[in-house]
Motif scaffolding. Structure first.
Motif, PDB file in Angstrom:
ATOM      1  N   LYS A 145      -3.910   2.733   0.938  1.00 15.17           N
ATOM      2  CA  LYS A 145      -4.228   2.353   2.322  1.00 15.17           C
ATOM      3  C   LYS A 145      -5.536   3.021   2.762  1.00 15.17           C
ATOM      4  O   LYS A 145      -6.382   2.405   3.433  1.00 15.17           O
ATOM      5  CB  LYS A 145      -3.084   2.776   3.262  1.00 15.17           C
ATOM      6  CG  LYS A 145      -3.290   2.341   4.714  1.00 15.17           C
ATOM      7  CD  LYS A 145      -3.245   0.834   4.861  1.00 15.17           C
ATOM      8  CE  LYS A 145      -3.297   0.428   6.319  1.00 15.17           C
ATOM      9  NZ  LYS A 145      -3.210  -1.037   6.504  1.00 15.17           N
ATOM     10  N   LYS A 146      -5.718   4.258   2.366  1.00 13.02           N
ATOM     11  CA  LYS A 146      -6.966   4.977   2.659  1.00 13.02           C
ATOM     12  C   LYS A 146      -8.157   4.278   2.002  1.00 13.02           C
ATOM     13  O   LYS A 146      -9.214   4.098   2.618  1.00 13.02           O
ATOM     14  CB  LYS A 146      -6.837   6.420   2.156  1.00 13.02           C
ATOM     15  CG  LYS A 146      -8.098   7.263   2.282  1.00 13.02           C
ATOM     16  CD  LYS A 146      -7.875   8.645   1.660  1.00 13.02           C
ATOM     17  CE  LYS A 146      -9.156   9.469   1.658  1.00 13.02           C
ATOM     18  NZ  LYS A 146      -8.951  10.804   1.038  1.00 13.02           N
TER      19      LYS A 146
ATOM     20  N   HIS B  40       0.825  -1.208   0.000  1.00 15.18           N
ATOM     21  CA  HIS B  40       0.000   0.000   0.000  1.00 15.18           C
ATOM     22  C   HIS B  40       0.863   1.264   0.000  1.00 15.18           C
ATOM     23  O   HIS B  40       1.902   1.316   0.647  1.00 15.18           O
ATOM     24  CB  HIS B  40      -0.892   0.052   1.243  1.00 15.18           C
ATOM     25  CG  HIS B  40      -2.034  -0.902   1.210  1.00 15.18           C
ATOM     26  ND1 HIS B  40      -2.297  -1.797   2.220  1.00 15.18           N
ATOM     27  CD2 HIS B  40      -3.010  -1.108   0.283  1.00 15.18           C
ATOM     28  CE1 HIS B  40      -3.372  -2.498   1.927  1.00 15.18           C
ATOM     29  NE2 HIS B  40      -3.818  -2.102   0.759  1.00 15.18           N
ATOM     30  N   ASN B  41       0.402   2.283  -0.720  1.00 16.57           N
ATOM     31  CA  ASN B  41       0.896   3.635  -0.474  1.00 16.57           C
ATOM     32  C   ASN B  41      -0.147   4.340   0.390  1.00 16.57           C
ATOM     33  O   ASN B  41      -1.159   3.731   0.774  1.00 16.57           O
ATOM     34  CB  ASN B  41       1.164   4.386  -1.795  1.00 16.57           C
ATOM     35  CG  ASN B  41      -0.061   4.439  -2.703  1.00 16.57           C
ATOM     36  OD1 ASN B  41      -1.188   4.646  -2.238  1.00 16.57           O
ATOM     37  ND2 ASN B  41       0.154   4.266  -4.013  1.00 16.57           N
ATOM     38  N   ASP B  42       0.067   5.582   0.713  1.00  8.93           N
ATOM     39  CA  ASP B  42      -0.858   6.281   1.615  1.00  8.93           C
ATOM     40  C   ASP B  42      -2.277   6.309   1.043  1.00  8.93           C
ATOM     41  O   ASP B  42      -3.259   6.156   1.778  1.00  8.93           O
ATOM     42  CB  ASP B  42      -0.368   7.716   1.871  1.00  8.93           C
ATOM     43  CG  ASP B  42       0.875   7.754   2.741  1.00  8.93           C
ATOM     44  OD1 ASP B  42       1.170   6.738   3.408  1.00  8.93           O
ATOM     45  OD2 ASP B  42       1.558   8.795   2.750  1.00  8.93           O
ATOM     46  N   TYR B  43      -2.390   6.467  -0.280  1.00  7.69           N
ATOM     47  CA  TYR B  43      -3.716   6.598  -0.885  1.00  7.69           C
ATOM     48  C   TYR B  43      -4.439   5.254  -0.948  1.00  7.69           C
ATOM     49  O   TYR B  43      -5.640   5.171  -0.635  1.00  7.69           O
ATOM     50  CB  TYR B  43      -3.607   7.209  -2.281  1.00  7.69           C
ATOM     51  CG  TYR B  43      -4.917   7.791  -2.765  1.00  7.69           C
ATOM     52  CD1 TYR B  43      -5.404   8.989  -2.256  1.00  7.69           C
ATOM     53  CD2 TYR B  43      -5.681   7.133  -3.729  1.00  7.69           C
ATOM     54  CE1 TYR B  43      -6.609   9.527  -2.683  1.00  7.69           C
ATOM     55  CE2 TYR B  43      -6.883   7.668  -4.167  1.00  7.69           C
ATOM     56  CZ  TYR B  43      -7.346   8.859  -3.635  1.00  7.69           C
ATOM     57  OH  TYR B  43      -8.543   9.390  -4.060  1.00  7.69           O
TER      58      TYR B  43
END
Length: 207
Positions: free
Chosen positions: A17-18, A12-15
């Motif tokens: 993961k969101k 996951h990247n931050d987005y």
């Protein structure tokens, strides 16, 4: 999240993961993380550039696929308008908005002329009872050597163990099983069945 999913959480990247958290908390049908990991592995190892996805949901899997460097273009189709609106918002505000192209339409009714003439990979992750129809409609758009991935071929274990199921669910899983079985001797394709996520069928188009 099980042990393997925890190990794969680094994908996951931050987005994304969101998106993953949103999907879990709001009970949207997003792909299991170890299934996503296998998908990303296939994309990376085969230098997949053009992808067609049947069943966008909230665009989680599309964003995960788009995060692989080699991917250049993803067409994704979602029939449910409310879900598609959520996906559209995530796509428009995300880091892969130039890669992901959303069609709000019935995947069995949309004109193939709106899509690319050839894809490196096609993902079936929509109405499971329609997998045979999806295959008939979209396999001609797959390039030689391309890959079709069908997710949820186990349907939470119900395909293998049908005891105690309602009549409607039993009829559905029988259709899923019929599709799975039909892939075994499919002419001009090689099929592999993997127990990742909720089960995946990997179908490779021969030259």
């Amino acid at each position: 999240m099980n042990y393997i999913d925890k190990l794969n959480d680094h994908l996951h990247n931050d987005y994304t993961k969101k998106l993953y958290t949103y999907g879990i908390e709001n009970k949207y049908p997003i792909m299991e993380l170890n299934g996503i990991a296998n998908l990303m592995f296939i994309i990376k190892q085969n230098n997949i550039k053009r992808i067609l996805e049947i069943g966008t949901a909230i665009s989680y899997s599309a964003h995960m696929m788009a995060s692989v460097d080699c991917v250049e273009h993803i067409d994704t189709i979602e029939r449910d308008t409310d879900t598609a609106n959520i996906a559209k918002e995530f796509i428009n505000n995300g880091p892969s908005k130039d890669k992901i192209h959303l069609f709000v339409d019935d995947a069995l009714k949309i004109s193939n002329d709106l899509l690319l003439k050839e894809y490196d990979m096609i993902l079936f992750d929509a109405a499971k009872v329609q997998n045979n129809n999806f295959f008939d409609k979209y396999a001609p758009l797959l390039k030689v050597g391309g890959i079709i991935v069908t997710d949820n071929i186990l349907f939470h274990g119900c395909v293998e163990n049908q005891e105690g199921l309602t009549k409607n669910v039993r009829n559905m899983v029988k259709k899923i099983d019929q599709y799975n079985q039909s892939l075994i001797d499919l002419e001009n394709y090689d099929s592999y069945f993997l127990p990742v996520g909720d089960g995946q069928a990997i179908i490779v188009k021969r030259g």
